[in-house]
Structures are given as C-alpha cells and as structure tokens.
Design a protein around this motif. Sequence first.
Motif, PDB file in Angstrom:
ATOM      1  N   MET A  91       0.853  -1.199   0.000  1.00 27.50           N
ATOM      2  CA  MET A  91       0.000   0.000   0.000  1.00 27.50           C
ATOM      3  C   MET A  91       0.885   1.244   0.000  1.00 27.50           C
ATOM      4  O   MET A  91       1.831   1.326   0.782  1.00 27.50           O
ATOM      5  N   ASN A  92       0.580   2.174  -0.889  1.00 24.49           N
ATOM      6  CA  ASN A  92       1.424   3.364  -0.897  1.00 24.49           C
ATOM      7  C   ASN A  92       0.999   4.343   0.193  1.00 24.49           C
ATOM      8  O   ASN A  92      -0.032   4.175   0.842  1.00 24.49           O
ATOM      9  N   LEU A 115      -0.159   7.335   0.238  1.00 26.93           N
ATOM     10  CA  LEU A 115      -1.398   8.095   0.126  1.00 26.93           C
ATOM     11  C   LEU A 115      -2.615   7.253   0.505  1.00 26.93           C
ATOM     12  O   LEU A 115      -3.506   7.708   1.225  1.00 26.93           O
ATOM     13  N   SER A 116      -2.644   5.988   0.046  1.00 34.38           N
ATOM     14  CA  SER A 116      -3.825   5.188   0.366  1.00 34.38           C
ATOM     15  C   SER A 116      -3.800   4.791   1.839  1.00 34.38           C
ATOM     16  O   SER A 116      -4.863   4.655   2.470  1.00 34.38           O
ATOM     17  N   LEU A 117      -2.601   4.648   2.404  1.00 38.44           N
ATOM     18  CA  LEU A 117      -2.528   4.387   3.838  1.00 38.44           C
ATOM     19  C   LEU A 117      -3.091   5.578   4.612  1.00 38.44           C
ATOM     20  O   LEU A 117      -3.882   5.427   5.555  1.00 38.44           O
ATOM     21  N   TYR A 118      -2.701   6.786   4.168  1.00 40.09           N
ATOM     22  CA  TYR A 118      -3.207   8.003   4.800  1.00 40.09           C
ATOM     23  C   TYR A 118      -4.739   8.029   4.704  1.00 40.09           C
ATOM     24  O   TYR A 118      -5.427   8.347   5.670  1.00 40.09           O
ATOM     25  N   GLY A 119      -5.257   7.643   3.518  1.00 44.38           N
ATOM     26  CA  GLY A 119      -6.708   7.596   3.336  1.00 44.38           C
ATOM     27  C   GLY A 119      -7.372   6.667   4.337  1.00 44.38           C
ATOM     28  O   GLY A 119      -8.411   6.994   4.923  1.00 44.38           O
ATOM     29  N   ARG A 120      -6.739   5.514   4.585  1.00 38.02           N
ATOM     30  CA  ARG A 120      -7.324   4.571   5.562  1.00 38.02           C
ATOM     31  C   ARG A 120      -7.313   5.155   6.977  1.00 38.02           C
ATOM     32  O   ARG A 120      -8.269   5.002   7.720  1.00 38.02           O
ATOM     33  N   TYR A 121      -6.177   5.788   7.315  1.00 32.99           N
ATOM     34  CA  TYR A 121      -6.091   6.426   8.636  1.00 32.99           C
ATOM     35  C   TYR A 121      -7.229   7.418   8.811  1.00 32.99           C
ATOM     36  O   TYR A 121      -7.906   7.454   9.842  1.00 32.99           O
TER      37      TYR A 121
END
Lengths: 267, 277
Positions: A1-2, A4-10
């Motif tokens: 997971m890059n 940005l998408s990790l940030y989105g999940r957070y």
Amino acid sequence: MNGLSLYGRYIAASIRGQMAYPAGLAIQTVASFMITVVEFIGVWALFHRFGQIAGWRLGEVALFYGLASVIFAIADAVTRGFDVFGSVFVKTGGFDRLLLRPRSPALQLAGYELRLTRIGRFSQGAIVFAIGAAMTHFVFTPFAAGVLLFAIAGGVALFAGLFILQATLAFWTVESLEAVNILTYGGEAAAEYPLNVYARWFRDFLIWGVPIGCVTYLPMLAAMGRADPLGAPSWLTPLAPLAGFAFLGASLFIWGFGVRRYASAGG
Amino acid sequence: MTLDAALRPYLSVFSGRFQLMLQYRAAAVAGFITQCWFGVIRILIFAAFYAGGAAHAPMSLANAVTYTWLGQAFLAFLPWNPDPDVADMVRSGAVAYERLRPVDTYAWWYARALGWSLARVAPRAVLMVAFASVLLPLIGLGKWGLPPPPSLDAGGLFALSAVGMVLLSAAITLMLNTVVVATMTDKGAGPLAAALVNTLSGMVLPLAFFPDWLRPWLRAQPIAGLVDIPFSIYFGGLAGWSAAGAIALQFGWVVILALVGRVWLGRSMRRLQVQGG
C-alpha cells in the motif's frame, strides 16, 4: 500500500471514530463556529466606529480574514497528531511504537486524526470571505481562483510546518510547548488583517521570519488585482505562497533531525 | 460550632488548590509569552484604526492600550471552562463522594474555583505588569505600556471591582460545573460558554466600542463585570457614582448567580445517578 492510500485509511478510521459520538461532535463544531463568529463581530464593531483601517474597508478586510481563517482551520484539522505529539507520544513513550512500524513516523502522525470539529471554523472563514466578496464585488476570475487555491495550499503547508516544529521541540522538552501557539494561533490572528496595518518590525517578521504574509496577504492582493501598498512587485505576489512549501520542507528536515536523536523515556 | 471552625474546610480546600496550581510555573511562563504576543497584535490594530481618525473613538488610544494589557494580565480569570477536576469527577463517577462530605457542596466547589483561578492568574499578572508597566517604559516604549491608575480613587475603586471580578468569575465557573453535573458531560458547556464570555465581557473588544445603542444593554449584563467594569474603572472611564453603581451591579450579579447556582446545583446533585461500581 502506498503512502497516500494508507493516509486515506487512517483518515477514514479517524472519521468513523468521531462519528461514533455525533452529539458531541455537533456541539463542538457549532462551538468552534460560534467562537470565531463572535470574534468577527468585534471586527465589525471596530469598522462600524472607525470606517477604515490603513485605507481598507470592512469588505476588504473580510477577504483577508476569511482566507486566513480557512487556511488555519484546514491546517489545524490535519495536524492534530503533531499538535499532541509531546503529551500523547513523547511523554508516554508511545512514539517507540510508531518507530517500530515500517512507515514514516510523519505519515503516521499526519493520519492520527482529522479533526471534524474544525468544519466550524472553516465555515465561519468561508462565510466571512463570501460576505467580503459580496461587499467588494470580488470577481472570481480563473486567475483569482487559482491564486486563492494556491494560497490555501501554501498556507496549510506553512501552518503544518509550524505544528511539525512544535512537535520537534518535544524531543528536547515537553514543557511549555503551548508557547508555540504565538506562531500558530497568534500567526493566524495577525494574518486576519492586511499586513500594511502593522508597524514595520512586526510586518517584517511576518514576511521574512515566519512567512505568514506570503500565504495570506500577498496572494490575496494578487487575487484582488491590487498593487501592494508596501511595494512588493506584482509578478511576485501570486507566487509568494511558494514560501509556505519551502517552510514545510525546512520543518520536515529539522523534524528528521529530531527523530534521529530521539531517545525513548522508557516505560 | 464557631465561625472559624465552620469556615476551616473551605479555607483549606482553597489554599490547597491555590498552592497546587501555583506549581505549574512553565505553563504560567508560556501563558505570559502568548499573552504578550496577543497584546501586541491588538495594540498594533488599535493604533492603525486610531491613526485613520479617532473622532468616533469612545476612549483615547492610551486607554485602549491600558485596557488591552489589563485584559491580557487577567485573562485566566475568564471562566471559559468548568472546573476540570469537577469534570473529571463527573466522568469517573467520583462526584458521588462529594455528596457524602459534611460540607455545602456549592461553597466547597466555590472555594476550589477561587483557588484555581487566583493561582493561575497571580504569576501571569505579575509577569505581565513587570513587562507592560516596568520593562516597556524602561526601554522607551512607555506610551505603549500599562500606566498606574490616574488617581488614588480610581485605584481604590478598581481594587474593589477586582474583588467583584474574582467572585463573579468563580460564580460563573460554578454555573458551568452545574451544567456538567446536570448533563453528565463537559463537552457542551465549555466551548459555547467561551464564545459568550469572550464577547460579552469585553475581552474581544472593549464594550464601549460597540454601537452606542447596544452599550447600556452590554454594561448591564452580568458578564461585563469580568472585564469591562473593572478595567474601565482602572483608567477612569467609569468614575465617581457611575463607578460605584457599576460595582454595586457587579456584586448584585454575584449574589444572584450564587443563589441561583446553589439551588440548581443542589437539585442536580439530588438527581445524580451514578452507574456501575
């Protein structure tokens, strides 16, 4: 997971968490709106009495005020993790846990919380800006809209940089971190008025020291199509928000230095 | 029971809280620095407004500067929040123990609130006076500093009104405590109260600057006694009988708020439900 998408999940997790207490969330959002609205009533009352400040009318000041308020609301909403870094992560040793994970600690802190209550302050800023736009017949040309969006991005970067510096200080001391508030909350308060109302030394600090004027005052002038009464060249004013990104870059560099010298308090 | 013995628990909770809160020295210094900065911004903005013409100004720039520094010095008296210890007690359920104490809960919490606010204000006010009344004149910026009251009368009346300010601050804190007890949460009372208190007290802007038709209403409401009445007395904006009347109004509101607050707290405490063990 890059990243940005990790940030989105957070962020999605943080929003779900806050939605679990809808009444509390609603009250705090309304309160954040009300507090900033009554502050603007003070500005209105001053103009009611004096008519103008350094040649600016209420509608024009409302534009500067609204821009500063919107920028700060977004920055304050996204940087919660850095704001509470000293008390929640360093004092408790919780930062060790972040360091063990194979992701950058800055990303994890950025994803700590997206404060929805700041919608209150954001709406106040947007409303004040809209009132100012109506009073001054402000025209949203593509250029003006572009400059404003750039100013908001640069401004959020600048204030995020300040919150990151505040967090970096926590590597040395967890006492008195609220003194940094003079640059965050205090910087926003100063940017509510166009900079030429201030004395020279204070103005210089807000341009060259902590470049808050570069993300609010100068781009707002460009969006209004006005020349700087203080004489900044007109090709420079729309580009001034670049200073905010430079400030964020410098802050992240200092943060990295702080992370490397971090020694856990144990526990 | 003698009066002395009857007062002893309240005096001891007051002095305990006062001494405890006085330990937070770093917070006091940080607060002082923050308040200097906000004082400077406000004064620069006042100066810019006055520079464009002061014909409609309700007070001189010097008085507006005095008002600003006093506001920053006594900022911590503003009852923005319920007493955090009481909020914790409500959250943990320990508030039920307060009913078991053989003391009047209202007076007990009032004494705690007094100790809390005085200990937070004292170091900040001393630093602020040292800065604005001593340091600024010494470096040649006396015009932007905090001068002493213009007369002995003004000083004496201010001292009296300052007592009213302290008592009023604690009475409003107790109202907020009661809201917390009644609603079982500290999420609502604090932030909304802060918005009201900031404007109605005169902290956002001295009440005299608001439109003239609003001024009598703004002066009469209880929260004016937290900032506007004592500070206007300090620089002589309110003097003689009008100052005496304003002080009487201030103390009148203290009595009314305390009586209403005590009844309301008593009711809320009787209806208290503590869940779990």
